[in-house]
Write an enzyme that holds these catalytic residues in place. Structure first.
Site, short mmCIF file in Angstrom:
data_model
loop_
_atom_site.label_atom_id
_atom_site.label_comp_id
_atom_site.label_asym_id
_atom_site.label_seq_id
_atom_site.Cartn_x
_atom_site.Cartn_y
_atom_site.Cartn_z
N GLY A 165 0.82 -1.20 0.00
CA GLY A 165 0.00 0.00 0.00
C GLY A 165 0.85 1.25 0.00
O GLY A 165 0.61 2.20 -0.77
N TYR A 166 1.87 1.27 0.85
CA TYR A 166 2.79 2.41 0.93
C TYR A 166 3.55 2.57 -0.38
O TYR A 166 3.62 3.66 -0.96
CB TYR A 166 3.76 2.20 2.08
#
Length: 266
Positions: A162-163
């Site tokens: 996600g990051y």
């Protein structure tokens, strides 16, 4: 240089920060709003500050620095299932559904804090960044748009998808935005990509025993990035080309002194 600083965030700054940073204006942004809500709130705040009673077309900004960001790792499926199974109150919960929900929420949050603010900053840059022109000394003086990306997102990021996806999206936006903005109004757009910033939150996440921990020597101090951006604002001829991604490597010594090296990567 005697700069007027306009701050914008979802959290109100402390009086200490306002005083130390010389902030002339603060723009509150919606915490849980959409990227459209964020962009409009930022536009209204900047517009009202620059030209409350004058022709808004004449107002401009020397630079926009988007330092918003945050980190969360992916939800570990094995740990998640064990934690849920050990909770007797959740016996009737569909574990797969909850895992999917929580994993998706991490991705959504990473986009909210890492990517959407850059889109909002870019929108404001199109409207308010200073265009091509010469200063009183006959030197080129055009606007600068800077984002803080992440060198980790230059390659795959297993364990923090996600990051990594949000930061990679930020890099792509900057690389696409830079050439078009430069052609449209002569402004310069640059992505600054540290490995890890030396902040209290990042130090707490690493743990360790303070400055004697060698891992801290690899953290980039925010002041070194701020100084470089300051030079780019004052001296446009020192900037990388618009749309560039610049990797930042710490050159710290164990005693806390040192600096940072800036390397063009794309």
């Amino acid at each position: 240089m005697n700069w007027n600083v306009i701050g914008a965030d979802v959290l109100d700054p402390s009086e200490d920060i306002v005083e130390k940073k010389g902030m002339k204006e603060y723009i509150p942004l919606p915490l849980d709003g959409s990227v459209a809500d964020l962009s409009v709130a930022l536009y209204r705040g900047v517009s009202n500050y620059l030209s409350p009673n004058s022709n808004k077309k004449s107002a401009s900004l020397d630079a926009i620095v988007c330092a918003s960001g945050g980190w969360m790792g992916d939800v570990d499926k094995f740990d998640f299932q064990h934690a849920m199974e050990d909770n007797e109150l959740l016996e009737d919960i569909d574990l797969e559904e909850e895992y999917i929900r929580e994993s998706s929420e991490v991705c959504e949050h990473m986009m909210n804090v890492n990517y959407y603010p850059i889109v909002a900053g870019g929108m404001i840059g199109q409207r308010f960044l200073k265009g091509s022109g010469l200063d009183h000394g006959g030197n080129l003086n055009n606007g600068l748009f800077v984002i803080i990306g992440a060198s980790a997102a230059l390659s795959p990021t297993p364990g923090m998808m996600g990051y990594g996806a949000a930061k990679a999206a930020s890099h792509h936006y900057l690389q696409s935005y830079g050439p078009s903005a430069s052609e449209e109004n002569g402004s310069t757009s640059v992505g600054v990509l540290p490995l890890m910033l030396d902040t209290p939150a990042n130090r707490a996440m690493l743990g360790g025993d303070g400055n004697d921990d060698d891992r801290y020597s690899k953290m980039v101090k925010p002041i070194h990035i701020a100084n470089e951006i300051g030079e780019w604002i004052k001296n446009p001829h020192l900037r990388p080309h618009s749309g560039s991604l610049v990797k930042v490597m710490a050159k710290n010594r164990m005693d806390g002194s040192g600096g940072a090296a800036f390397h063009l990567v794309r």
